[in-house]
Design a protein around this motif. Structure first.
Motif, PDB file in Angstrom:
ATOM      1  N   LEU B  72       0.791  -1.175   0.015  1.00  0.00           N
ATOM      2  CA  LEU B  72       0.067  -0.101   0.132  1.00  0.00           C
ATOM      3  C   LEU B  72       0.771   1.276   0.067  1.00  0.00           C
ATOM      4  CD1 LEU B  72      -2.919   1.256   0.098  1.00  0.00           C
ATOM      5  CD2 LEU B  72      -2.901   0.925   2.625  1.00  0.00           C
ATOM      6  N   LYS B  75       3.843   0.771  -3.222  1.00  0.00           N
ATOM      7  CA  LYS B  75       3.418   0.387  -4.381  1.00  0.00           C
ATOM      8  C   LYS B  75       2.162   0.925  -4.848  1.00  0.00           C
ATOM      9  CE  LYS B  75       6.963  -2.536  -5.102  1.00  0.00           C
ATOM     10  NZ  LYS B  75       7.980  -2.494  -6.008  1.00  0.00           N
ATOM     11  N   ASN B  76       1.565   1.737  -3.668  1.00  0.00           N
ATOM     12  CA  ASN B  76      -0.032   2.413  -3.890  1.00  0.00           C
ATOM     13  C   ASN B  76      -0.860   1.187  -4.287  1.00  0.00           C
ATOM     14  OD1 ASN B  76       1.579   5.134  -4.768  1.00  0.00           O
ATOM     15  ND2 ASN B  76       0.430   4.927  -3.031  1.00  0.00           N
ATOM     16  N   SER B 103      -4.393   2.042  -5.045  1.00  0.00           N
ATOM     17  CA  SER B 103      -5.118   2.553  -3.972  1.00  0.00           C
ATOM     18  C   SER B 103      -5.255   3.981  -4.321  1.00  0.00           C
ATOM     19  CB  SER B 103      -3.991   2.699  -2.834  1.00  0.00           C
ATOM     20  OG  SER B 103      -2.859   3.295  -3.139  1.00  0.00           O
ATOM     21  N   LYS B 104      -4.787   4.943  -5.341  1.00  0.00           N
ATOM     22  CA  LYS B 104      -5.338   5.928  -5.476  1.00  0.00           C
ATOM     23  C   LYS B 104      -6.706   6.355  -6.064  1.00  0.00           C
ATOM     24  CE  LYS B 104      -0.532   7.585  -6.537  1.00  0.00           C
ATOM     25  NZ  LYS B 104       0.318   8.075  -7.542  1.00  0.00           N
ATOM     26  N   TYR B 106      -9.244   4.848  -4.445  1.00  0.00           N
ATOM     27  CA  TYR B 106     -10.176   4.773  -3.431  1.00  0.00           C
ATOM     28  C   TYR B 106     -10.008   5.666  -2.090  1.00  0.00           C
ATOM     29  CZ  TYR B 106     -10.645   0.227  -5.966  1.00  0.00           C
ATOM     30  OH  TYR B 106     -10.765  -0.452  -6.746  1.00  0.00           O
ATOM     31  N   ASP B 107     -11.054   6.000  -1.483  1.00  0.00           N
ATOM     32  CA  ASP B 107     -11.041   6.575  -0.241  1.00  0.00           C
ATOM     33  C   ASP B 107     -10.746   5.660   0.696  1.00  0.00           C
ATOM     34  OD1 ASP B 107     -11.335   8.830   1.663  1.00  0.00           O
ATOM     35  OD2 ASP B 107     -13.639   8.957   1.356  1.00  0.00           O
ATOM     36  N   ILE B 108      -9.588   5.598   1.136  1.00  0.00           N
ATOM     37  CA  ILE B 108      -8.998   4.499   2.179  1.00  0.00           C
ATOM     38  C   ILE B 108      -9.437   5.080   3.459  1.00  0.00           C
ATOM     39  CG2 ILE B 108      -7.256   3.353   3.096  1.00  0.00           C
ATOM     40  CD1 ILE B 108      -6.199   2.912   0.099  1.00  0.00           C
TER      41      ILE B 108
END
Lengths: 465, 137
Positions: B72, B75-76, B103-104, B106-108
């Protein structure tokens, strides 16, 4: 025992007593989770001096409690990554401006949007501030100073940071590739959880003389930034926990998270050096954020001046000198969720503050006041120069997370606070009810003399990760 | 049968995961971690390989879960699902193929800083494997 001091007498393998600074009300809360067990565990570690301390914002952590302070003999003592924490040098920077509340009030929605857009927050989104590997190493070695030399600030900036923004002894070759990979894309990011950037107004001055020294006056707008060393620091902590396990084992430990190495051992020294790299990353992280804040505010106020008042470390181990039994002695002080609180005269304090003591910055929880305090000589005698780092949680995130983010937003709006959140979950998890009452914590700290009240800051814009 | 459940912890997040064997226990532990990071659906656009070797059961769980944090931050990559997993119980090693997405997109919801050893255990109770993990958030 004096008022607001609770002592746990040594039992079993405890080498020193536990000492908790708290009001009766706070102490009753502390008793409810595993904080006391954790204070006792720390008291069992080799070479601990004086006592295993907990500050008035203490709560359960892992290994050490949060709000835990312990000093170790450099010859016989240990250093423990669990006594520093995973977010190495999670720290707070205070900026002052030449703006007043009447300048900010009409523009606060626009400025909140602009700052949220400019400063990356949340998780897994990376940063627009791209770094080469070579530059990352220079940052790990030289911290905020390197970025100032590159044009991202002024000399005054790093001179007003703990360690002058550049913790000595940092060797980037002792930081794993993995840690560097986790950190390289995160320079200049807030992260999530309890990390934030707040614009606040100086609401009340308690000590005119010291406030004047710190450059603070009523109605002035100031800025608090809270974030740490991001994935880089987390990975350094994990890496050295594993290395120490391999080298020294975990059999005799009351908690696996208390794994440690002798301070004078090769591995102990290497951890302190890698930890210094993470500390420098955290100083630099806030330097970039400061640069962006200045840039954004200039768009609205061309004559704005934004100066660093100070930056304090929360999760750190430091070699410091104290008078112990009448003799000067260097020790390794672990502060996990605690702030250094040196009184006047100490050489570690920036020259301009040396005659009054260092600024101690105590952020409140979201939507509640924050405090600027000043370090004391008394803290050096009773807590190895330490004070609290905030209000301290009292509710678990699964409890506080049940509150809807809309409800929290409404509560803050009612108080006239403009809020922007990188993640909705942070709004719920970090809602003010999840924390101890900051006013009570600060009053206990002030009465005990761990640090003294200088100014009260009330939030105007809150940007959380 | 429950795959995992969350327990109270003042500062951090604590979960217990269950599995009829170690393989299933690893899958359910990873699911609990994902629930903390992001509790909605993640698309399966990319594939990543994980390979770790631990020293004991706890260390194996620690290293395995830490891979997801590394992916995460480094490497996003936000993980969605484990496609294949092999657990070597004798050598405490795991090989896995996982599916996920950038991951960019999504609103983690939360930043899990680290897996910790605090209160950690991995053990067999009757026929059931159980792991308890505290995450630093």
């Amino acid at each position: 025992m004096p008022k607001n001091v609770y002592e746990i007498p040594p039992k079993k393998d405890m080498k020193v007593p536990g000492r908790i600074y708290a009001s009766k009300k706070i102490f009753d809360k502390i008793k409810k989770d595993k904080t006391i067990e954790q204070i006792e565990n720390v008291a069992k570690l080799d070479g601990i001096i004086g006592a295993s301390f907990a500050m008035p914002d203490a709560h359960q952590g892992y290994g050490f409690c949060i709000g835990g302070v312990a000093a170790f003999d450099l010859e016989k003592g240990i250093v423990s990554p669990g006594g520093v924490g995973y977010d190495i040098n999670c720290s707070v920077r205070l900026l002052k401006t030449n703006l007043t509340i009447s300048d900010l009030e009409p523009l606060k929605e626009k400025i909140a949007d602009a700052l949220q857009k400019r400063i990356p927050s949340g998780v897994g989104r990376g940063s627009p501030f791209q770094l080469s590997r070579k530059k990352l190493d220079l940052i790990l070695e030289k911290g905020a100073k390197y970025l100032v030399d590159e044009g991202y600030g002024t000399k005054e900036d790093y001179l007003n940071i703990e360690e002058e923004g550049q913790m000595k002894g940092a060797n980037p070759s002792l930081v794993s590739e993995r840690a560097k990979k986790r950190g390289i894309g995160q320079m200049g990011t807030l992260g999530a959880g309890n990390h934030f950037l707040d614009l606040l107004v100086v609401d009340e001055i308690f000590d005119e003389k010291v406030a004047d020294k710190f450059g603070l006056e009523k109605n002035q707008i100031v800025i608090l930034i809270h974030c740490g060393s991001r994935g880089l620091g987390h990975q350094i902590a994990s890496d050295y926990i594993k290395k120490m396990e391999e080298e020294y084992g975990i059999k005799n430990l009351p908690d696996r998270e208390l794994v440690n190495a002798p301070i004078k051992s090769k591995l102990g020294k290497e951890y302190l050096s890698a930890m210094a790299c993470a500390a420098n990353f955290a100083f630099a992280n806030k330097q970039i954020i400061t640069y962006w804040v200045r840039d954004e505010l200039k768009k609205y106020f061309p004559d704005v001046k934004v100066d660093v008042v100070y930056e304090v470390c929360h999760n750190i181990a430091k070699i410091e000198e104290y008078k112990i039994n009448g003799k000067k002695k260097k020790v390794c002080v672990h502060r996990k969720g605690a702030t250094r609180s040196f009184g006047k005269g100490r050489k570690e304090i920036p020259k301009k503050y040396r005659e009054v003591g260092q600024p101690v910055l105590i952020p409140g929880s979201m939507g509640t006041p924050s405090y600027v305090m000043v370090g004391t000589k008394k803290a050096e005698k009773i807590s190895f120069g330490s004070s609290v780092h905030g209000a301290g949680r009292e509710m678990s995130r699964s409890q506080s997370g049940k509150r809807s983010s809309k409800d929290v937003e409404k509560e803050l709006k009612k108080k006239g606070i403009t809020i922007r959140a990188g993640t909705k979950q942070s709004l719920s998890n970090e809602n003010p009810q999840a924390y101890k009452d900051i006013e009570e914590v600060v009053d206990v700290v002030h009465d005990l003399g761990l640090s003294l009240k200088v100014a009260k800051l009330s939030p105007v814009i809150v940007i959380i990760g | 049968m429950k795959k995992y459940e969350f327990l109270e912890h003042t500062a951090d997040v604590k979960f217990i995961a269950y599995g009829k064997d170690l393989r299933k226990l690893m899958i359910n532990s990873a699911k609990a971690l994902k629930k903390v990071i992001y509790n909605k659906r993640v698309k399966k656009r990319e594939e990543k390989k994980i390979k770790i070797k631990g020293k004991d059961l706890e260390n194996m769980v620690y290293l395995f879960l830490e891979e997801f944090l590394f992916l995460l931050d480094g490497k996003n990559f936000l993980f969605s699902k484990i496609k294949e997993i092999e657990v070597d119980e004798k050598n405490f090693s795991i090989k896995a193929t996982i599916l996920g997405d950038s991951s960019k997109r999504y609103d983690i919801q939360s930043d899990v800083k680290a897996i910790t050893y605090n209160e950690m255990y991995v053990r067999k109770e009757g026929k059931l494997w159980i792991s308890q993990v505290v995450l630093d958030v």
